[in-house]
Scaffold this motif. Structure first.
Motif, PDB file in Angstrom:
ATOM      1  N   GLN A 102      31.002  43.974  29.887  1.00  0.00           N
ATOM      2  CA  GLN A 102      31.240  44.778  31.078  1.00  0.00           C
ATOM      3  C   GLN A 102      32.597  45.456  30.971  1.00  0.00           C
ATOM      4  N   ARG A 103      32.596  46.749  31.228  1.00  0.00           N
ATOM      5  CA  ARG A 103      33.842  47.508  31.271  1.00  0.00           C
ATOM      6  C   ARG A 103      34.509  47.208  32.597  1.00  0.00           C
ATOM      7  N   MET A 104      35.751  46.729  32.536  1.00  0.00           N
ATOM      8  CA  MET A 104      36.481  46.441  33.762  1.00  0.00           C
ATOM      9  C   MET A 104      36.962  47.761  34.359  1.00  0.00           C
ATOM     10  N   VAL A 105      36.648  47.954  35.613  1.00  0.00           N
ATOM     11  CA  VAL A 105      37.035  49.174  36.300  1.00  0.00           C
ATOM     12  C   VAL A 105      38.187  48.843  37.234  1.00  0.00           C
ATOM     13  N   VAL A 106      39.293  49.510  37.019  1.00  0.00           N
ATOM     14  CA  VAL A 106      40.470  49.315  37.860  1.00  0.00           C
ATOM     15  C   VAL A 106      40.664  50.603  38.649  1.00  0.00           C
ATOM     16  N   ASN A 107      40.783  50.455  39.951  1.00  0.00           N
ATOM     17  CA  ASN A 107      40.794  51.619  40.825  1.00  0.00           C
ATOM     18  C   ASN A 107      42.140  52.305  40.968  1.00  0.00           C
ATOM     19  N   SER A 108      43.212  51.666  40.509  1.00  0.00           N
ATOM     20  CA  SER A 108      44.496  52.336  40.641  1.00  0.00           C
ATOM     21  C   SER A 108      45.351  52.081  39.404  1.00  0.00           C
ATOM     22  N   LYS A 109      46.193  53.048  39.121  1.00  0.00           N
ATOM     23  CA  LYS A 109      47.106  52.960  37.983  1.00  0.00           C
ATOM     24  C   LYS A 109      48.017  51.740  38.126  1.00  0.00           C
ATOM     25  N   ASN A 110      48.571  51.535  39.312  1.00  0.00           N
ATOM     26  CA  ASN A 110      49.495  50.419  39.516  1.00  0.00           C
ATOM     27  C   ASN A 110      48.815  49.070  39.320  1.00  0.00           C
ATOM     28  N   ARG A 111      47.583  48.957  39.769  1.00  0.00           N
ATOM     29  CA  ARG A 111      46.855  47.696  39.597  1.00  0.00           C
ATOM     30  C   ARG A 111      46.584  47.428  38.116  1.00  0.00           C
ATOM     31  N   LEU A 112      46.188  48.468  37.383  1.00  0.00           N
ATOM     32  CA  LEU A 112      45.965  48.324  35.952  1.00  0.00           C
ATOM     33  C   LEU A 112      47.250  47.890  35.254  1.00  0.00           C
ATOM     34  N   ILE A 113      48.341  48.529  35.579  1.00  0.00           N
ATOM     35  CA  ILE A 113      49.606  48.176  34.937  1.00  0.00           C
ATOM     36  C   ILE A 113      49.998  46.746  35.270  1.00  0.00           C
ATOM     37  N   ASP A 114      49.793  46.322  36.512  1.00  0.00           N
ATOM     38  CA  ASP A 114      50.079  44.926  36.880  1.00  0.00           C
ATOM     39  C   ASP A 114      49.243  43.959  36.044  1.00  0.00           C
ATOM     40  N   GLU A 115      47.951  44.274  35.858  1.00  0.00           N
ATOM     41  CA  GLU A 115      47.083  43.414  35.046  1.00  0.00           C
ATOM     42  C   GLU A 115      47.531  43.388  33.583  1.00  0.00           C
ATOM     43  N   LEU A 116      47.958  44.530  33.066  1.00  0.00           N
ATOM     44  CA  LEU A 116      48.422  44.593  31.684  1.00  0.00           C
ATOM     45  C   LEU A 116      49.728  43.825  31.501  1.00  0.00           C
ATOM     46  N   ILE A 117      50.619  43.914  32.477  1.00  0.00           N
ATOM     47  CA  ILE A 117      51.877  43.155  32.413  1.00  0.00           C
ATOM     48  C   ILE A 117      51.568  41.661  32.358  1.00  0.00           C
ATOM     49  N   GLU A 118      50.653  41.219  33.192  1.00  0.00           N
ATOM     50  CA  GLU A 118      50.263  39.806  33.189  1.00  0.00           C
ATOM     51  C   GLU A 118      49.665  39.405  31.838  1.00  0.00           C
ATOM     52  N   LEU A 119      48.890  40.296  31.248  1.00  0.00           N
ATOM     53  CA  LEU A 119      48.240  40.036  29.973  1.00  0.00           C
ATOM     54  C   LEU A 119      49.230  39.895  28.820  1.00  0.00           C
ATOM     55  N   VAL A 120      50.324  40.635  28.844  1.00  0.00           N
ATOM     56  CA  VAL A 120      51.268  40.638  27.717  1.00  0.00           C
ATOM     57  C   VAL A 120      52.494  39.752  27.928  1.00  0.00           C
ATOM     58  N   THR A 121      52.510  39.016  29.027  1.00  0.00           N
ATOM     59  CA  THR A 121      53.653  38.159  29.332  1.00  0.00           C
ATOM     60  C   THR A 121      53.288  36.699  29.117  1.00  0.00           C
ATOM     61  N   PRO A 122      54.117  35.886  28.518  1.00  0.00           N
ATOM     62  CA  PRO A 122      55.503  36.078  28.078  1.00  0.00           C
ATOM     63  C   PRO A 122      55.639  36.534  26.620  1.00  0.00           C
ATOM     64  N   THR A 123      54.532  36.486  25.853  1.00  0.00           N
ATOM     65  CA  THR A 123      54.573  36.965  24.471  1.00  0.00           C
ATOM     66  C   THR A 123      53.334  37.811  24.219  1.00  0.00           C
ATOM     67  N   VAL A 124      53.430  38.662  23.187  1.00  0.00           N
ATOM     68  CA  VAL A 124      52.272  39.487  22.843  1.00  0.00           C
ATOM     69  C   VAL A 124      52.307  39.812  21.354  1.00  0.00           C
ATOM     70  N   GLU A 125      51.149  39.651  20.708  1.00  0.00           N
ATOM     71  CA  GLU A 125      51.007  40.022  19.307  1.00  0.00           C
ATOM     72  C   GLU A 125      50.934  41.536  19.200  1.00  0.00           C
ATOM     73  N   GLN A 126      51.287  42.060  18.038  1.00  0.00           N
ATOM     74  CA  GLN A 126      51.292  43.502  17.839  1.00  0.00           C
ATOM     75  C   GLN A 126      49.920  44.116  18.081  1.00  0.00           C
ATOM     76  N   ARG A 127      48.852  43.495  17.579  1.00  0.00           N
ATOM     77  CA  ARG A 127      47.516  44.077  17.732  1.00  0.00           C
ATOM     78  C   ARG A 127      47.116  44.160  19.205  1.00  0.00           C
ATOM     79  N   VAL A 128      47.481  43.178  20.005  1.00  0.00           N
ATOM     80  CA  VAL A 128      47.158  43.195  21.437  1.00  0.00           C
ATOM     81  C   VAL A 128      47.990  44.272  22.138  1.00  0.00           C
ATOM     82  N   ALA A 129      49.259  44.371  21.782  1.00  0.00           N
ATOM     83  CA  ALA A 129      50.127  45.387  22.383  1.00  0.00           C
ATOM     84  C   ALA A 129      49.600  46.791  22.091  1.00  0.00           C
TER      85      ALA A 129
END
Length: 153
Positions: free
Chosen positions: A71-98
């Motif tokens: 399923q393609r995750m649909v995010v309705n706002s830019k800010n919400r997407l960015i918040d989800e991405l910040i959570e995903l890459v914190t506290p560490t992130v591999e290069q391929r994921v970044a």
């Protein structure tokens, strides 16, 4: 010429895009048969091309009536997407994921190709020439700073 993984990925994305729920349910063996490949090739495509950082949720049910739902995750706002991405890459992130996160921002047209390239260069392992896990932590901090700048732009 595109390889089989690219062809399978494109096929599944095309089905997802046509579906109003942005979902596809497949049987691994049927897709493998359709593309004349082994079922593990389908696993590879799903595990590498349909990840959360690329904007997908994958669910599987094993057994005789088993399926894989993408399923393609649909995010309705830019800010919400960015918040989800910040959570995903914190506290560490591999290069391929970044890189996948940056590519998602580009695909959603939140950044230009030039901005994507600049971001990718800034978080490259050769630029962040530190030992692990410090390198992944620093990459996370840099990426989060860029994401926050996008959010407030």
């Amino acid at each position: 010429m595109r390889n089989i993984s690219d062809v399978i990925e494109a096929h599944l994305k095309q089905i997802i895009d046509r579906n109003k729920h942005k979902t596809v349910e497949i049987k691994r063996s049927e897709i493998a048969e359709q593309f004349s490949c082994v079922p593990s090739q389908i696993n590879y495509v799903i595990n590498t091309r349909f990840t959360p950082e690329k904007g997908y949720h994958v669910e599987s049910k094993r057994g005789g009536g088993g399926y894989i739902r993408i399923q393609r995750m649909v995010v309705n706002s830019k800010n919400r997407l960015i918040d989800e991405l910040i959570e995903l890459v914190t506290p560490t992130v591999e290069q391929r994921v970044a890189i996948a996160v940056i590519e998602r921002l580009y695909e959603q047209e939140y950044i230009s190709v030039r901005e994507a390239n600049l971001m990718i260069r800034a978080i490259d392992r050769e630029v962040l020439a530190l030992n692990l896990p410090l390198r992944d932590e620093l990459r996370s901090r840099i990426l989060v700073a860029m994401l926050r700048a996008l959010k407030h732009n």
